[in-house]
Design an enzyme around this catalytic site. Structure first.
Site, short mmCIF file in Angstrom:
data_model
loop_
_atom_site.label_atom_id
_atom_site.label_comp_id
_atom_site.label_asym_id
_atom_site.label_seq_id
_atom_site.Cartn_x
_atom_site.Cartn_y
_atom_site.Cartn_z
N MET A 110 -1.47 -31.21 -18.79
CA MET A 110 -2.14 -32.26 -18.73
C MET A 110 -2.23 -33.07 -17.43
O MET A 110 -1.22 -32.73 -16.52
CB MET A 110 -1.87 -33.31 -19.94
CG MET A 110 -2.27 -32.97 -21.35
SD MET A 110 -1.70 -34.03 -22.52
CE MET A 110 -2.74 -35.02 -22.35
N HIS A 111 -3.13 -33.84 -17.42
CA HIS A 111 -3.13 -34.97 -16.12
C HIS A 111 -3.46 -34.64 -14.97
O HIS A 111 -3.76 -35.26 -13.85
CB HIS A 111 -1.82 -35.64 -16.36
CG HIS A 111 -1.22 -36.22 -17.35
ND1 HIS A 111 -1.83 -36.84 -18.44
CD2 HIS A 111 -0.18 -35.96 -18.09
CE1 HIS A 111 -0.96 -37.07 -19.31
NE2 HIS A 111 0.07 -36.68 -19.25
N ASP A 169 -1.52 -29.26 -23.68
CA ASP A 169 -0.52 -28.52 -24.05
C ASP A 169 0.25 -29.01 -25.33
O ASP A 169 0.33 -28.13 -26.35
CB ASP A 169 0.47 -28.07 -23.02
CG ASP A 169 0.99 -29.25 -22.34
OD1 ASP A 169 0.51 -30.70 -22.73
OD2 ASP A 169 1.67 -29.57 -21.28
#
Length: 479
Positions: free
Chosen positions: A77-78, A233
């Site tokens: 992520m991110h 995830d």
């Protein structure tokens, strides 16, 4: 059949499952991380495409893919993947564990709209402050920015030609109104962006697009394969292990460490540094505490010692009281509960008698104490944790899992041998998108065995955890 692709930090994994959710084939391709400066962590998105081609080619070599109905996606992520108007990548992707944007994150977090709408602190690892860092430090790149995609969604663009994100990953950007499950115009405007810069949003179990004909032909896939929204995830992993309703939780001992609890309602507590995100399923949310270095701490220590982590942990024997040697696992800062991008790791209480076994135990115990910090933060918000299972590479160490069970005072289930991570969850979401099946995500894996806490050691672990917390405060003054 259904394919799940999980874009991890260290590699991309693909699996194929059938209608009964039996894994028919799997393949992996490695990835590397570039660290050009302290606190930086980047990857070239072109490497993700190469890895996906390798994995799909390997799956094709193992079985015919002409019966595949859907592909689901999972990913770290991110990450900030910046594209120009022709979808060309403008710079390497700034990853989840990159902390260079701490000043930008603090500035955005000072705007009360961010916590009010997203339900979270603006952490340096989140996407919005990274874009602000680019605006301040690479203005020529920011001027060309047309679209921001999360890592797995760049894979989706390659697969479908569509700019699409889903709720669980989007919730980690600091641009999503997490309760409303929609982009916030106010938060985008605060970072000099608009909805035109954002991908379209879908739920994780929805269809996000259809596979491009050239890719279908290249890998022997049907022309009508749909691509599901998928999940970040951890949300995808939760779908893989059936953690989708209140009271269910899992501990993931992967590169990072995650204590993840499903929630039936949106109930944020940003000040606790607990992450409150959308789940990968409609009308469902989750909360999690995040440790930036879990198995990654053991991997680092193994490199230093010139030994495989499994070799070091396998020599420990039964669980004992915590070592005098203390390790604080902040190799790249920490998230829950400290929100501290600048803190760094440290060993304490080394002496002439300290050996590799004592240091190995200290590393495992340091991460265990960090798990307890996250557990306290989650439960302080009122989030129930009634059933806990362990996944990830670190869960192969009985010593480590029993230390965590003892630290939390609750048993931890270990699933039967098999892959229940992000790739499996992504494949499940693909199945749901293709068939409209609504119960696939609620199926929990069979528990092979349960690791129970050692009650006689719990007081010693709790006392050592107090020492650990005091050590953090002392270390903070030095950093």
């Amino acid at each position: 059949m259904y394919i799940g692709l999980d874009l991890g930090t260290s590699g991309l994994k693909g699996i194929v499952i059938d209608d009964s959710q039996t894994i028919l084939a799997e393949a992996t391709a490695p990835l590397t991380v570039s660290r050009k400066a302290d606190g930086w962590s980047e990857q070239d998105p072109a490497d993700w495409i190469t890895a996906a081609q390798t994995v799909l080619g390997a799956l094709k070599s193992k079985l015919s893919l002409d019966g595949v109905r859907a592909i689901g996606l999972s990913g770290h992520m991110h990450g900030a993947t910046l594209l120009d108007a022709s979808d060309a990548v403008l710079r390497p992707c700034i990853l989840w564990n990159d902390t260079r944007s701490s000043a930008e994150a603090a500035a955005l977090d000072a705007d009360p709209r961010f916590r009010a709408l997203t339900g979270n602190i603006v952490f340096p690892g989140f996407t919005a402050p990274k874009i602000d860092w680019v605006r301040h430090n690479e203005p020529e790149i920011f001027a060309k920015l047309a679209k921001v995609l999360l890592p797995k969604d760049y894979l989706r663009l390659w697969l479908t030609g569509e700019h699409v994100a889903e709720m669980s990953d989007a919730a980690g950007t600091s641009w999503l109104d997490t309760g409303a499950r929609a982009w916030s115009d106010d938060l985008l405007e605060a970072t000099h962006l608009t909805r035109d810069n954002m991908p379209r949003l879908v739920e994780g179990s929805d269809v996000s697009g259809t596979l491009r004909a050239d890719i279908a032909a290249q890998f022997g896939l049907p022309s009508n394969v749909v691509v599901a929204g998928g999940g970040g995830d951890n949300a995808a992993s939760a779908v893989g292990v059936g953690v989708v309703k209140s009271g269910d939780a899992f501990i993931s001992l992967g590169t990072s460490g995650v204590l993840f609890a499903a929630c039936d309602a949106y109930s944020p507590d940003a000040a606790s540094a607990v992450h409150t995100f959308c789940h990968a399923l409609p009308d469902t949310w989750h909360q999690m505490g995040v440790i930036l270095a879990a198995a990654d701490a053991m991997n680092w220590f193994g490199r230093v010692m010139g030994a495989a982590p499994a070799e070091l942990t396998g020599a420990l024997g039964p669980l004992t009281a915590p070592a005098r040697t203390l390790f604080l696992p902040y190799l790249g800062g920490e998230r829950t509960p400290h929100n501290d991008a600048t803190i760094r790791a440290s060993f304490l209480h080394l002496d002439h008698a300290t050996d590799s076994a004592a240091m190995t135990r200290a590393v495992l115990e340091g991460v265990t104490f960090a798990v307890r910090d996250s557990y306290d933060a989650l439960t302080s918000t009122g989030t129930p944790i009634e059933r806990l299972i362990a996944v990830g590479g670190g869960s192969k160490s009985d010593y480590w899992v029993q230390a965590i069970a003892t630290m939390l005072g609750m048993p931890i289930g270990l699933p039967v041998a098999g892959d229940y991570g992000g790739a499996f969850g992504a494949a499940r979401l693909g199945l749901m998108a293709a068939t409209g099946e609504t119960t696939a995500a609620a199926s929990a894996p069979q528990i092979a065995r349960t690791i129970d806490p050692v009650p006689a050691l719990q007081d010693a672990f709790l006392a050592r955890h107090a020492d650990y917390q005091a050590a953090y405060k002392a270390l903070k003054t030095l950093n």
